[in-house]
Write an enzyme that holds these catalytic residues in place. Sequence first.
Site, PDB file in Angstrom:
ATOM      1  N   ASN A  99       0.865  -1.193   0.000  1.00 44.16           N
ATOM      2  CA  ASN A  99       0.000   0.000   0.000  1.00 44.16           C
ATOM      3  C   ASN A  99       0.891   1.229   0.000  1.00 44.16           C
ATOM      4  O   ASN A  99       1.909   1.234   0.692  1.00 44.16           O
ATOM      5  CB  ASN A  99      -0.847   0.069   1.281  1.00 44.16           C
ATOM      6  CG  ASN A  99      -1.952  -0.947   1.302  1.00 44.16           C
ATOM      7  OD1 ASN A  99      -2.114  -1.715   0.368  1.00 44.16           O
ATOM      8  ND2 ASN A  99      -2.708  -0.956   2.384  1.00 44.16           N
ATOM      9  N   LYS A 605     -12.108   4.868   0.585  1.00 42.40           N
ATOM     10  CA  LYS A 605     -12.628   5.256   1.900  1.00 42.40           C
ATOM     11  C   LYS A 605     -11.602   6.071   2.677  1.00 42.40           C
ATOM     12  O   LYS A 605     -11.913   7.107   3.218  1.00 42.40           O
ATOM     13  CB  LYS A 605     -13.037   4.005   2.684  1.00 42.40           C
ATOM     14  CG  LYS A 605     -13.629   4.304   4.058  1.00 42.40           C
ATOM     15  CD  LYS A 605     -14.923   5.083   3.933  1.00 42.40           C
ATOM     16  CE  LYS A 605     -15.474   5.521   5.275  1.00 42.40           C
ATOM     17  NZ  LYS A 605     -16.448   6.611   5.111  1.00 42.40           N
TER      18      LYS A 605
END
Length: 610
Positions: A99, A605
Amino acid sequence: MCGIVGVAAERDIAPLLLDGLRRLEYRGYDSAGLALLDNGGLKRLRRPGEVARLVEEFERQPLEGEVGIAHTRWATHGAPTEQNAHPMFAGERVAVAHNGIVENYEAIKEELTTGGVVFSSETDTECIAHLIDAELSAGKDLATAARDALARLKGSYSVVVLAAAEPDAILAAHRGAPMVVGLGESENYAASDIAALLPVTRRYRFLRDGDLALLTRGSVEITGAGGEAVERPMVESEFGPESVERGAYRHYMQKEIFEQARAVRDTLLPLISGGLPDASMFGPEVGAKLGEITAVHIAACGSAFNAGLVARQWIQDYAKLPCTVEIASEYRYRPPPCPPNCLFLAISQSGETADTLAATRAARERGYRAVLALSNVATSSLVRNVEHSLLTRAGLEVGVASTKALLTQLAALAMMALALARARGSREEEIRSLTQEAAALPGLIEQLLEMDGRLAELAGNFRGREHVLFLGRGPMWPVAMEGALKLKELSYIHAEAYAAGELKHGPLALVDDRMMIVALAPNDGLLHKLRSNLEEVRARGGQLFVVSDPDANLGHEDGMIALRLPAPPTALQAPVLYTVPLQLLAYHVAVQKGHDVDRPRNLAKSVTVD
Ligand code: M6R
């Protein structure tokens, strides 16, 4: 944004990995994959698109293994194709899921390519796999190889790594982006978000920046930034699998909108004591300083930024303090001058937004009297990186659009403004009465939710529109901004918000009979001004949708669509209450247009890259 899950166990863990990926879907992604150590060899399966596609493919060609990693990717470097989906391999020796962004990957890629490495993807992540592979080939163990390889990378990221050379282990690293270790019975887990692990554990160790964790089914060894063994506290989470169930609702967003009365009530309860705001809401140390505060600086993104703008008005009006609100990504590069005894407040639902974290890091260097965080996640990086925080009690918010998180932020910010006002000597009776107004919000929100059916009908007026302007004045301007943000992110209709007085300084040129204008019209001292703005719109054929107090006496004019709140709110209540119909409107427009309201296109999100 991307999501990571890893498991080391004594059973076949492929179903656990796939379930973990489903639970990370809410974060936003465009491809998914998993890799398992299967009889000492690395095997993987990747697919562009939804996790459901990966699951279908998995059913056709199942993999098995007791140690594995999985990933949902939100494309940054390279299109969302199978080739670019994680986990990335270096041969069949190393698998990496990642990530964040490796900022210096081009230089590393060039160096590796010159050395004969052949790349099979366009991603920055593949560099990590090849660097670790090279370190392992030099005879290092996995932890040392990963530490030495990661030391070469610039940027903010988290990774999990599998190596065929150490088939019992998963390596997890936190370098600015979140990574948590979950503790099970004879199995251990790693994930970028506890949502992935809710069905398997409530016990976590949150890694800190620079930490590496080596997990096997029976052990977790964590080392700090300098390679020394460290203990990270075990945290028992209140969230279980039920925290993210959709129940009878059609969408998470719908459920979250309907949970707002409860969420605001839960948030307010601990902030009110004896009918007055609790000065210690950010801890006793901050409570003792409140009377000395001379200014407040707020940094946040998206909806949290809009909440900050509403708070500015409350802080100015009730506490008579200057307050500046900056978009967090701007604050980093042009922070406002910091006067003595100034408070800094970061607002972030997730507590993982990279820009807000970076702004907070910058603020900590700047001599504020206190650096505070308002977040919905107790275990978030933001909360863990500041000394003083206040938690909203929204519960897990799954829908990408912030709804209950925003409303609870507003409730908490109103109480913060009142606590400042009280500490600065405002009359107790006045503060008591404003506190009562705040305490009445949950009941009033419940009444507003009864407007759901009417808003579903009215949403039909927006379906075919390409452009919508939202107008508000004073504290209703940030509410208009929030309404525009909700509509655009869910329905993909171009929506913008203006302070109504600005209309004639430019945007009026856009108004014709194709333009829908949403006006927020509480019956306050600015109503007569707003009426004039609405006349300007009507004169040019613009379609008006007016949300007003019941006593504002608006909506009888030809062609005007009127939505009246059931009861007139007070000035403190209005920004909170006017937000609710705008959420419902955006929800219904998006549903009627057939959009995925929980996972709007291109959005995530929590935005963990800057
Ligand atoms: O988790 P955060 O509150 O820091 O998130 C900030 C924004 O990314 C977020 O509010 C975003 O704008 C939402 N999609 C709005 O609905």
